[in-house]
Design an enzyme around this catalytic site. Structure first.
Site, PDB file in Angstrom:
ATOM      1  N   LEU A 185       0.799  -1.109   0.046  1.00 38.59           N
ATOM      2  CA  LEU A 185      -0.084  -0.033   0.035  1.00 38.59           C
ATOM      3  C   LEU A 185       0.768   1.186  -0.029  1.00 38.59           C
ATOM      4  CD1 LEU A 185      -2.904  -1.011   2.283  1.00 38.59           C
ATOM      5  CD2 LEU A 185      -2.999  -0.999  -0.165  1.00 38.59           C
ATOM      6  N   GLY A 205       5.533  -1.541   9.528  1.00 37.07           N
ATOM      7  CA  GLY A 205       5.524  -2.619  10.163  1.00 37.07           C
ATOM      8  C   GLY A 205       4.991  -3.876   9.355  1.00 37.07           C
ATOM      9  N   SER A 240       2.503  -6.670   7.978  1.00 38.30           N
ATOM     10  CA  SER A 240       1.213  -6.651   7.511  1.00 38.30           C
ATOM     11  C   SER A 240       0.605  -8.039   7.286  1.00 38.30           C
ATOM     12  CB  SER A 240       1.151  -5.852   6.189  1.00 38.30           C
ATOM     13  OG  SER A 240       1.952  -6.554   5.090  1.00 38.30           O
ATOM     14  N   ASN A 242      -8.798  -4.984   9.734  1.00 41.69           N
ATOM     15  CA  ASN A 242      -9.781  -5.730  10.208  1.00 41.69           C
ATOM     16  C   ASN A 242      -9.462  -6.684  11.174  1.00 41.69           C
ATOM     17  OD1 ASN A 242     -10.229  -8.047   8.238  1.00 41.69           O
ATOM     18  ND2 ASN A 242      -8.997  -6.704   7.141  1.00 41.69           N
ATOM     19  N   TYR A 290      -0.845 -11.093  14.472  1.00 41.83           N
ATOM     20  CA  TYR A 290      -0.910  -9.782  13.686  1.00 41.83           C
ATOM     21  C   TYR A 290      -1.998  -8.771  14.186  1.00 41.83           C
ATOM     22  CZ  TYR A 290      -2.139  -6.645   9.606  1.00 41.83           C
ATOM     23  OH  TYR A 290      -2.238  -5.358   9.169  1.00 41.83           O
ATOM     24  N   SER A 331      -7.701  -4.034   0.590  1.00 36.22           N
ATOM     25  CA  SER A 331      -7.283  -2.920  -0.377  1.00 36.22           C
ATOM     26  C   SER A 331      -6.507  -3.588  -1.730  1.00 36.22           C
ATOM     27  CB  SER A 331      -6.623  -1.549   0.213  1.00 36.22           C
ATOM     28  OG  SER A 331      -6.679  -0.532  -0.422  1.00 36.22           O
TER      29      SER A 331
END
Length: 273
Positions: A23, A81, A83, A120, A144, A174
């Site tokens: 991202l 960090g 992901s 989420n 995580y 995303s």
């Protein structure tokens, strides 16, 4: 990509962490439109700095490096960090120690607004037949998700004690388009991610606010009622992809934990090793 904003929305210097990540690479050219200087950080190669960019290789677990990184910054978009689900030591360095280092640096350098890429997976063990709002207790689906729940608590403490405002974005999926039926509920387009980050940076007052990062999908498990003050209005929807996704994935194993819980495959991921 969204149109370039009018000058009142611009920052002198904006920091994007995790700029070499999935991202981060997508947001790098987009965020440059909102600031005079975009400072980019990652532990991996970022390439050469373009006009209006600054590049700093930084390990989040290195307190001194992070303190230097935040010098002269107006606001932070923290995508840095780990992901994905990883062994605990890896999560600990990037997402636990790194998060504390970032907020301590913000406190020391006088930075007052952070947009934190939460996930989420903080609530991944709620079922797919439930609708979750941002004030319900976390149910992390692994190390995580646990680290992101910790990150939200760090943001809350630094707001309560030192008035550093944060919008914690529980990012869904995303990607350019949803890959499966689960993503019909969790999908967040890149354009909507940009809209959400900009809203989080520019909303007048946020304290510590939590918002789910999703597009305007017909199917959703998440209720953002308590985050309306941020002013985010998604314009995209996963529904244009629904016929293709359903044709590709014609059946669902309802006994599969990945189909039962909102965290999908993360609820089955092995964090050790």
């Amino acid at each position: 990509m969204l149109p370039k904003p009018a000058s009142p929305l611009r920052f002198s210097r904006l920091l994007l962490t995790g700029a070499a990540g999935y991202l981060g690479r997508e947001m790098r050219p987009r965020l440059k439109a909102y600031c005079e200087v975009l400072r980019l950080s990652d532990r991996n190669d970022l390439g050469s700095a373009a006009e209006g960019e600054e590049v700093q290789i930084t390990s989040l677990e290195n307190k001194d490096q992070v303190t230097t990184l935040l010098q002269g910054v107006n606001a932070v978009v923290h995508l840095g960090g780990i992901s994905t689900e990883q062994p605990w030591d890896t999560i600990l360095a990037g997402n636990i120690l790194g998060m504390v280092n970032l907020y301590e640096a913000a406190r020391l350098q006088g930075v007052k607004r952070i947009v934190f890429a939460s996930s989420n997976h903080v609530t991944g063990f709620y079922r797919q037949d439930e609708v979750v709002n941002t004030r319900m207790p976390p149910k992390p689906d692994g190390f995580y998700g646990l680290s992101k729940a910790f990150g939200e608590d760090v943001a809350q403490m630094y707001w309560d004690r030192w008035s550093i405002e944060t919008v914690s974005i529980r990012i869904g999926s995303s990607t350019p388009e949803p890959k499966d039926r689960r993503m019909l509920a969790t999908w967040l387009s890149f354009d909507d991610l940009e809209r959400l980050v900009v809203a989080a940076l520019t909303a007048p007052i946020v304290g510590h606010s939590i918002i789910y990062g999703m597009s305007d999908n017909q199917t959703t498990w998440w209720d953002n009622t308590h985050a309306k003050h941020i002013g985010y209005r998604p314009l995209d929807s996963s529904d244009v992809f629904r016929p293709t996704v359903e044709a590709r994935q014609q059946s669902i194993d309802k006994n599969d934990p990945a189909a039962i819980y909102q965290g999908g495959a993360f609820v089955k991921a092995t964090p050790h090793g």
